[in-house]
Design an enzyme around this catalytic site. Structure first.
Site, PDB file in Angstrom:
ATOM      1  N   ASP A   9     -11.117   3.334  -7.454  1.00  0.00           N
ATOM      2  CA  ASP A   9      -9.840   3.513  -6.767  1.00  0.00           C
ATOM      3  C   ASP A   9      -8.755   3.250  -7.814  1.00  0.00           C
ATOM      4  O   ASP A   9      -8.511   2.102  -8.193  1.00  0.00           O
ATOM      5  CB  ASP A   9      -9.750   2.512  -5.596  1.00  0.00           C
ATOM      6  CG  ASP A   9      -8.360   2.477  -4.965  1.00  0.00           C
ATOM      7  OD1 ASP A   9      -7.439   3.131  -5.501  1.00  0.00           O
ATOM      8  OD2 ASP A   9      -8.190   1.781  -3.946  1.00  0.00           O
TER       9      ASP A   9
ATOM     10  N   CYS B 274      -2.496  -3.976   3.410  1.00  0.00           N
ATOM     11  CA  CYS B 274      -3.722  -3.169   3.644  1.00  0.00           C
ATOM     12  C   CYS B 274      -4.920  -3.803   2.963  1.00  0.00           C
ATOM     13  O   CYS B 274      -5.764  -3.096   2.380  1.00  0.00           O
ATOM     14  CB  CYS B 274      -3.547  -1.728   3.164  1.00  0.00           C
ATOM     15  SG  CYS B 274      -2.246  -0.858   4.012  1.00  0.00           S
TER      16      CYS B 274
ATOM     17  N   HIS C 172      -8.545  -2.370  -1.105  1.00  0.00           N
ATOM     18  CA  HIS C 172      -7.580  -1.838  -0.131  1.00  0.00           C
ATOM     19  C   HIS C 172      -8.376  -1.256   1.049  1.00  0.00           C
ATOM     20  O   HIS C 172      -9.504  -0.803   0.864  1.00  0.00           O
ATOM     21  CB  HIS C 172      -6.792  -0.727  -0.837  1.00  0.00           C
ATOM     22  CG  HIS C 172      -5.645  -0.164  -0.075  1.00  0.00           C
ATOM     23  ND1 HIS C 172      -5.802   0.785   0.898  1.00  0.00           N
ATOM     24  CD2 HIS C 172      -4.314  -0.382  -0.159  1.00  0.00           C
ATOM     25  CE1 HIS C 172      -4.625   1.117   1.387  1.00  0.00           C
ATOM     26  NE2 HIS C 172      -3.696   0.425   0.759  1.00  0.00           N
TER      27      HIS C 172
ATOM     28  N   GLN D 281      -3.556   2.034  -8.132  1.00  0.00           N
ATOM     29  CA  GLN D 281      -2.598   1.125  -8.775  1.00  0.00           C
ATOM     30  C   GLN D 281      -2.743   1.096 -10.290  1.00  0.00           C
ATOM     31  O   GLN D 281      -1.997   0.382 -10.963  1.00  0.00           O
ATOM     32  CB  GLN D 281      -2.756  -0.306  -8.224  1.00  0.00           C
ATOM     33  CG  GLN D 281      -2.446  -0.449  -6.758  1.00  0.00           C
ATOM     34  CD  GLN D 281      -0.953  -0.257  -6.432  1.00  0.00           C
ATOM     35  OE1 GLN D 281      -0.099  -0.246  -7.319  1.00  0.00           O
ATOM     36  NE2 GLN D 281      -0.654  -0.090  -5.162  1.00  0.00           N
TER      37      GLN D 281
ATOM     38  N   LYS E 107       2.775   6.997  -6.152  1.00  0.00           N
ATOM     39  CA  LYS E 107       2.896   5.692  -6.821  1.00  0.00           C
ATOM     40  C   LYS E 107       3.189   5.858  -8.310  1.00  0.00           C
ATOM     41  O   LYS E 107       3.340   4.891  -9.044  1.00  0.00           O
ATOM     42  CB  LYS E 107       1.615   4.885  -6.627  1.00  0.00           C
ATOM     43  CG  LYS E 107       1.396   4.487  -5.162  1.00  0.00           C
ATOM     44  CD  LYS E 107       0.193   3.612  -5.012  1.00  0.00           C
ATOM     45  CE  LYS E 107      -0.295   3.520  -3.591  1.00  0.00           C
ATOM     46  NZ  LYS E 107       0.524   2.668  -2.730  1.00  0.00           N
TER      47      LYS E 107
END
Ligand code: PLP
Length: 409
Positions: A198, A364, A121, A201, A224
């Site tokens: 990261d 993104c 991302h 998600q 999220k």
């Protein structure tokens, strides 16, 4: 709880959009919020709104207990060793920028390498580009396999003694692939590099254990994972955080302020300059309670089932191209696709007329779009409140889209 029972906790889902029941398939952009989260924020503002760590009055103490209580919930949720390792940020973006600007700037110099992948991302690309420019370090891209997965053999070839930082997403917001970050962390450490994950998600969808992953930093966003916007987390190993400088200076983060120099509070507060995101942290705590009551294992299994169902039903639509691996076990609940030459914005517009919310664009992830050789894609993403019926409606909508644009087929 089955998804139909879960849906009753999300008031927003019970509405019509353009004359059709809402089918929300954009949770990878932001998830919907259960009543328990909305009410926790409402209660804070109605009953004990106050600043934290300051006054000795009753409301201030209550707000401080709730804010620090939320930190402890996060600690347990990701299995960090101590609450000092949990820093509240505005989201994943701020967390990754903090690592790049504080750890990166202090530890990188010319000749050093930062390894990221083509699927990252923008939030896990641009902070590294900036710190590379400032320090003279180089950014090195990990190649992807044809199906968009990462091979450990490639990681072993790319990560060398020159590598100082490896920063990889645990789950792709575009391809849905689940990356082997635990094994990548091992390879990074074997080469003397640190591992940044990261988790924007992954944290909403699968059980995260930062100690088992043995990552050095881990970033994620509350919005999220059924929490509010404006709150996220940077986890970092204590020995690293202790040696890092804050990147924001002002109230709350100081110990002593002199005329020409100042000292910082201990962890985690030295990284939380200014009035913190109190309502956001409380809402995130309520989100964690909600997810834990359902069970992350249950959520993960449900999404694998939905992903398998979606891959099967969507691949039966002629002319529809799905990106990423076709084995549902390798992915979370994200399916990215294009239909013939129809622009993804047109696909999303036709679906919206049917009450179906999907995302269209570059997500993104412009370097990944270039790697896929497309300018944009459409994306359907699923969460704990989605059902197979939602996917049936999506497939019906896609068939309608094809009919509508039959001239380009
Ligand atoms: N990383 C990934 C994989 C994402 O999907 C996102 C958001 O879409 C981010 C980082 C950035 O998260 P935020 O905008 O909450 O900071």
């Amino acid at each position: 709880m089955n998804p139909y029972e879960i849906r009753k906790h999300f008031p927003i889902l019970d509405q019509e959009v353009n004359g059709n029941p809402l089918v929300y398939l954009d949770s990878a952009a932001t998830s919907q919020k259960p009543s328990a989260v909305i009410e926790s924020i409402d209660k804070y503002y109605r009953e004990y709104n106050s600043n934290v760590h300051r006054g000795v009055h009753t409301l201030g103490t209550k707000a401080t207990d709730a804010y620090e209580g939320a930190r402890e919930k996060v600690r347990k949720f990701i299995n960090a060793a101590s609450a000092e390792e949990v820093i509240f940020t505005r989201g994943t973006t701020t967390a990754l920028n903090t690592v790049a600007r504080s750890y990166g700037k202090a530890n990188l110099s010319e000749g050093d390498e930062i390894v990221i992948s083509y699927m990252e991302h923008h939030s896990n690309i641009i902070p590294w580009q900036q710190v590379a420019k400032e320090t003279g370090a180089s950014l090195v891209y990990l190649p992807l396999q044809q199906d968009g997965t990462i091979s450990l053999e490639d990681v072993r070839k790319t990560v060398t003694s020159r590598t100082k930082i490896v920063s990889i997403m645990q789950v792709s917001n575009v391809l849905g692939v689940i990356n082997p970050v635990k094994q990548i962390a091992q390879i990074a450490h074997d080469n003397g590099a640190i591992m940044v994950v990261d988790g924007a998600q992954s944290t909403p969808h699968l059980k995260v254990d930062v100690r088992s992953l043995d990552c050095d930093f881990f970033a994620f966003s509350g919005h999220k994972m059924v929490g509010p916007t404006g709150i996220g987390v940077l986890y970092g190993k204590k020995e690293l955080l202790e040696n890092m400088e804050p990147i924001e200076f002002g109230g709350e983060m100081i110990d002593f302020v002199g005329l020409y120099d100042s000292t910082w509070k201990e962890l985690p507060w030295k990284f939380e300059g200014g009035t913190p995101i109190i309502a956001g942290a409380i809402g995130l705590g309520a989100a964690i309670d909600f997810l834990e009551e359902i069970g992350l294992e249950h959520i993960e299994a449900h999404e694998h089932k939905l992903a398998a169902y979606a891959l099967e039903k969507m691949s039966a639509v002629e002319g529809l191209q799905i990106y990423g691996p076709m084995d549902a076990k390798q992915r979370a609940g994200v399916v990215t696709f294009n239909i013939g030459d129809v622009h993804p914005h047109d696909v999303a517009t036709v679906l919206d007329a049917e009450g179906i919310a999907v995302r269209a664009g570059h997500h993104c992830a412009q370097p990944l779009m270039k790697w896929l050789d497309v300018s944009a894609t459409a994306r359907a993403s699923f969460y704990l409140y989605n059902t197979e019926e939602d996917i049936d409606k999506l497939v019906e909508g896609l068939v309608k889209t094809k009919e509508y644009f039959s001239n380009v087929f």
